[in-house]
Design an enzyme around this catalytic site. Structure first.
Site, PDB file in Angstrom:
ATOM      1  N   HIS A 148      19.062   0.891  -1.503  1.00  0.00           N
ATOM      2  CA  HIS A 148      17.631   1.159  -1.320  1.00  0.00           C
ATOM      3  C   HIS A 148      16.896  -0.132  -0.943  1.00  0.00           C
ATOM      4  O   HIS A 148      16.078  -0.143  -0.021  1.00  0.00           O
ATOM      5  CB  HIS A 148      17.044   1.766  -2.591  1.00  0.00           C
TER       6      HIS A 148
ATOM      7  N   ALA B  80      -9.276   2.050  21.775  1.00  0.00           N
ATOM      8  CA  ALA B  80      -9.474   1.035  22.818  1.00  0.00           C
ATOM      9  C   ALA B  80      -9.651  -0.339  22.180  1.00  0.00           C
ATOM     10  O   ALA B  80      -9.125  -1.343  22.671  1.00  0.00           O
ATOM     11  CB  ALA B  80     -10.689   1.391  23.653  1.00  0.00           C
TER      12      ALA B  80
ATOM     13  N   CYS C 184       0.822  -1.211   0.000  1.00  0.00           N
ATOM     14  CA  CYS C 184       0.000   0.000   0.000  1.00  0.00           C
ATOM     15  C   CYS C 184       0.858   1.265   0.000  1.00  0.00           C
ATOM     16  O   CYS C 184       0.401   2.324  -0.415  1.00  0.00           O
ATOM     17  CB  CYS C 184      -0.963  -0.013   1.171  1.00  0.00           C
TER      18      CYS C 184
END
Lengths: 275, 429
Positions: free
Chosen positions: B98, B193, B51
């Protein structure tokens, strides 16, 4: 028979190696070096066991000297740490115990020939009971002291929201340190009580009375009272965490005072006499 | 170098999420597009698409970068010009550096996050199954995995929590150690939570109790965590049972006060309690932290822990970069040493050929010789060839490790030993 100087030197070298590699491993957070520290600590313990089995004390002038007592105490400390290691799977316990062992060994060297004056009437059974139980309980108290001190430090950092990073990050959790305290108190108190009682019983035929007002006796009774408070509150009132840790630290400091100040500088029939 | 290593990619720094989505090569691609086609200048290739980054790594000779961009754009039905503004191109040493940084999670949005290594391993597996990797990329990727492991072992780049929910769980571990014997209560249902509850479950917590003003919402949450729902009004009564309490309700007043906890502690026989108050305004009276065996962290405390941990990670990343640079040097040296291999092979062939011809001439001159003499002469020639080759081979190998002058050394050896001689030259010998 191995010479006391040689055996002390070898054990000192092994404990030093254990402490240097173990503490380095913990500080640098390198598991390999921590393991090396544990292996060296175990080697030192095994070597000491061997020398004790071979009758190391017989080679000393006058039998068991003050130095030998310290070395015996180091052995008990590491023995208790090994039991804790098996039970709690915390290698740091053994590293800390090795550090205490090393300190005791270093302290033992000037006293290797310092004889503890013992009444002629006392038999070897007295040694086994009075000295054995007291030293084992002292070793347990040393562990309670280390666990307690660490607990107080870590708890303070967590409570005050300060970071617990690096070296401290790998220390046992608070609950585990509290369990070590519980284990050492529950095992150490009956042993200490037995040691004190045997001393009182054997004092009667030797000195005519159980309590002679000797400074060592008074300090030992104070320690026993503090130990009783800790034992009682831990078992019946559910003391946990900070309070038992504080009391355990206080008790052990008092024990050190009893050994190094009372025995060395005060007029007591437990005094170390240097040959 | 006979072959270039080229990395073409875009990431969270060079492109926005819309661009990353548009040029992603996982979700929408056919399995055969797990690798760039190994045609033209491209000999080996691997695609990493997550992503936060899409990166194409290839080994080849010629316009590898251009070919990769063309293939990539084509796979996403775009033109190379549309892709070009967002793309970075690294070659050889920079590409290796890299890749090692990516594998070690030094180039990630959250430094030290553990997912990227797993994603890189998956990408490599897919490339292997597509038969698009060869000697160079196989070695490079394996090296990248070992560098990542070294970075994790030798630095603390991934050792402390950098999310509020995870920091809370880390603190719980500092207090309780083994989490299996402990349970937690979720009071209210905030996103943070819930995340903390998930982390607690992953850490092995035995049970989660849920107390929510809306009972049905509480039931949903309890189901989600395989836990137990309790009535919100009876929440205080359950405090004697639970060790970790996470509060995140919208209540304007304290739900849990220090005086309540004193009674609870007596019943619990002082077993420690850890309160995590994520609510604003706070749900737990701050005086609770003053009680023995009770620990309270609110959202600001946890945020401070996280900020401190992020700073530690940044410092550790500098140490990790040194490791990466060291490993880049090692890998580049290996890569460069590949250049000398053909020369070494030529040198051995050439000297063996000369030795063989000279042996034949000598045997002809001697006439009939017994088998033992024949074998002794063969052994003599073999040993001489081997010993004479040793020094030039060592010269090539040692100098092959150095970056500068490698081509010159090869050329020198080839000229001295006439390794580029034509067939007629050899016949003259």
């Amino acid at each position: 028979m191995i010479s006391p100087d040689l055996s002390t030197g070898v054990a000192l070298a092994l404990y030093s190696g254990a402490v240097i590699t173990g503490i380095f491993g913990m500080l640098a957070r390198r598991l390999f070096w921590s393991r090396c520290g544990c292996i060296l600590a175990f080697s030192a313990f095994a070597f000491q066991t061997l020398t004790l089995a071979l009758g190391f004390h017989k080679a000393l002038p006058g039998g068991l000297t003050a130095g030998a007592y310290f070395q015996l105490m180091a052995w008990f400390v590491v023995l208790c740490a090994l039991i804790a290691l098996v039970k709690l799977r915390q290698p740091s316990t053994l590293i800390f115990a090795a550090t205490l062992g090393l300190m005791l060994f270093v302290m033992s060297t000037p006293y290797l020939t310092a004889v503890v004056r013992l009444p002629e009437t006392l038999s070897t059974a007295f040694y086994a009971l009075h000295i054995g139980t007291l030293f084992l309980s002292l070793a347990l108290m040393a562990l309670a002291f280390a666990a307690g001190g660490l607990f107080l430090f870590l708890e303070n950092r967590i409570k005050s929201k300060r970071s617990v990073k690096g070296f401290w990050q790998d220390m046992p959790a608070l609950s585990l340190l509290d369990r070590i305290n519980a284990f050492t108190v529950i095992a150490g108190y009956p042993l200490y009580t037995l040691g004190i009682l045997s001393g009182l019983v054997w004092a009667r035929p030797v000195y005519g009375v159980s309590m002679t007002g000797d400074p060592k006796e008074i300090v030992s009774i104070v320690i026993w009272l503090l130990f009783s408070i800790l034992f009682h509150n831990r078992l019946t009132r559910g003391w946990r965490g900070r309070k038992p840790a504080q009391v355990a630290v206080g008790i052990f400091l008092l024990c050190l005072f009893s050994i190094f100040v009372v025995n060395t500088f005060m007029n007591t029939h437990h005094a170390f006499i240097r040959n | 170098m006979d072959c270039d290593i080229v990395l073409v990619g875009l990431n969270h720094r060079s492109a926005g999420v819309d661009v990353r989505e548009r040029f992603a090569l996982t979700e929408h691609c056919d399995p055969e597009h797990w690798a760039v086609p190994c045609t033209g200048p491209i000999r080996e290739s691997v695609i990493l698409s997550t992503c936060n980054r899409v990166e194409l790594l290839a080994a080849g000779k010629g316009d590898v970068a251009g070919q990769m961009q063309r293939d990539w754009a084509q796979a996403r039905h775009a033109t190379p010009a549309e892709l070009a503004p967002y793309v970075y191109v690294y070659k050889n040493r920079e590409a290796i550096r890299h890749l090692f940084s990516v594998a070690s999670s030094l180039d990630s949005m959250v430094i030290g996050e553990p997912q990227i290594l797993g994603q890189l391993k998956t990408a490599y597996r897919k490339a292997v199954s597509s038969h698009s990797t060869g000697a160079i990329l196989n070695r490079l990727l394996h090296k990248a995995f070992s560098v990542a492991k070294r970075v994790r072992t030798e630095t603390s780049v991934a050792s402390s929590a950098v999310s509020i929910s995870y920091a809370a769980v880390e603190l719980a571990k500092r207090i309780f150690g083994d989490m299996h014997a402990h349970n937690a209560m979720l009071v209210g249902a905030g996103e943070m939570a819930e995340l903390a509850a998930k982390h607690l479950l992953q850490a092995g917590i035995s049970e989660i109790l849920v107390a929510n003003r809306t009972f049905s919402r509480g039931q949903d949450l309890a189901r989600q965590f395989s836990g137990r729902v309790i009535p919100f009004e009876k929440m205080t009564a359950y405090l004697t049972e639970v060790d970790i309490i996470i509060t995140s309700t919208a209540a304007q007043e304290s739900l849990i006060r220090a005086r309540d906890i004193r009674t609870v502690l007596k019943i619990r026989k002082n077993r420690p309690m850890f309160f995590i108050d994520i609510a604003v305004p706070r749900n737990i009276d701050p005086d609770v932290n003053g009680l023995d065996n009770v620990y309270l962290y609110d959202i600001d405390d946890l945020r401070e822990v996280v900020e401190e941990n992020q700073a530690i990670r940044r410092d550790e990343a500098l140490k990790a970069n040194d490791i990466v640079n060291e490993e880049v040097e090692h890998f580049t040296a290996w890569l460069t040493s590949l250049d000398v291999q053909p020369t070494i092979v030529d040198l051995i062939h050439r000297s063996e050929e000369i030795g063989h011809k000279e042996l034949e001439k000598t045997l002809k001159r001697l006439g009939h010789v017994d088998e033992a003499t024949h074998e002794a002469l063969e052994a003599l020639v073999g040993a001489m060839v081997k010993k004479l080759n040793h020094d030039p081979i060592m010269f090539l190998k040692n100098d092959g490790m150095a970056q500068e002058g490698n081509t010159q050394r090869i050329s020198l050896v080839r000229r001295i030993f006439n390794l580029d001689a034509t067939g007629s030259h050899l016949k003259e010998l």
